[in-house]
Write an enzyme that holds these catalytic residues in place. Sequence first.
Site, PDB file in Angstrom:
ATOM      1  CG  ASP A  31      -1.549  -1.407   1.117  1.00 53.99           C
ATOM      2  OD1 ASP A  31      -2.428  -1.738   0.162  1.00 53.99           O
ATOM      3  OD2 ASP A  31      -1.822  -1.854   2.353  1.00 53.99           O
ATOM      4  CG  HIS A  42      -3.073  -0.691  -7.781  1.00 57.62           C
ATOM      5  ND1 HIS A  42      -2.400  -1.985  -7.822  1.00 57.62           N
ATOM      6  CD2 HIS A  42      -3.153  -0.301  -8.758  1.00 57.62           C
ATOM      7  CE1 HIS A  42      -2.027  -1.911  -9.296  1.00 57.62           C
ATOM      8  NE2 HIS A  42      -2.555  -0.973  -9.710  1.00 57.62           N
TER       9      HIS A  42
END
Length: 441
Positions: A19, A47
Amino acid sequence: MNAPSSSMATAVCGLQFGDEGKGQIVDLLAAEHQLVARYNGGANAGHTVRVGEDRVALHLVPSGILLPGVTNVVGNGVALDPESFLKEIDGLREHGVAVGDNLKLSDRAHLVMPYHKTEEALREAAARKLAGEGGAIGTTGRGIGPTYADKAHRVAALRVGDLADLDRVRVRLADITAVKNAMLKGLAELAEVPYEPIEAAPLVERLAASAERLQSFVCDTGELLRSSLAAGRRVLFEGAHSALLDIDHGTYPFVTSSPCTALGIGQGAGVPPACIGQVWGVAKAYTSRVGGGPFPTELFGAVADDLRERGNEYGTSTGRPRRIGWIDLVALRYAASLAGVTHLALTGLSVLSGLSEIRACVGYTLGGGELQGVPPTADQWAEVEPVYETLPGFDEVLADYGCYADLPANARALVDRIEAAVAPVAMVCVGPRREQVLKRG
Ligand code: IMP
């Protein structure tokens, strides 16, 4: 055949716990490459990308799918959930993204089966029962660990290429489900939950429905990548997850089950490692982590809550709130050295705006003594005391800046400090848009 040229491939890898915003860097660099390839992980990665006004979550399909003329490869090292993959393709098409000849799937990739998710849930539940909350890994529930475990076990594993002969899959699944039922029933007893035995026939039916649709994407992607490199085509390897979640080099056992640095590219894509020219490492100016495991710089309370909200730190795959902490330069230096990072891309700097001071962990102590590098066990890693350096904060809204040299001096000082500890910082992202990626130097 010509040997692949050493400058033809670029790697992008996360350096923390995932992330970090790798997607934005991949998106930017993909435009300079003809192929974008995934080599690790599965639908546990994720994502979001912008498609027009909408945002679409990508889990298995490489980010280059949005760029015309780019061939996207899902390599042999990926754990492929066929139904998730097809759902993702449908979602992209609904948003007007062309998906056809521009997507290739390895015939050697391992299949994530429904019973892998069951096994994962039961293993986590059993671990919680035996050792309490801290005993579980806090996995994403996507069946990744059991799929890679079956890959290592061999006889119980199915690969994409096996789908070409469904009669044989039917026979094998009869044996596989017999073994799985024996094992899963035992796990369910340990976890003290009911267990419904799995049957082979419905699994074959589901696979048959996926197999037909998958067929047009399937090929020997290793051969495709090697011949493309030999022909001078540029390949971008898009790493999923991040170095500290690496199966060998991360905070084991609180890791995922695949190689998560550039070290895994050769094996997971079927290319010679020497083809990698540049290795881009992506790091956030603070740290986040989902799931269990050591996190020496973790923050609690108002600062953590504030950073979580401002950074929208909630999992793309599971929606779980992420744990938040200061940047850890010890872990970052380690991660960058593993992956041989040549360029560092820094994200999340703008999230720190408004803090009067920013801390960076520059050393670890354990049992009162200074530690060289990172410890070998998760228990020791959890016990280290971070040594902090405090830097002055900044109030300016960085999203408005269009040039690195104009950023506030305190923001640049933080970048300099990170660079001195880790690797040359080539890009700083101050927002999600392309023009908000500021080139440095
Ligand atoms: P698994 O990959 O689902 O087995 O989960 C193992 C650990 O890795 C858990 O702590 C997950 O939260 C973490 N993890 C897996 N994939 C990601 C990711 O893409 N971002 C952040 N954490 C991840």
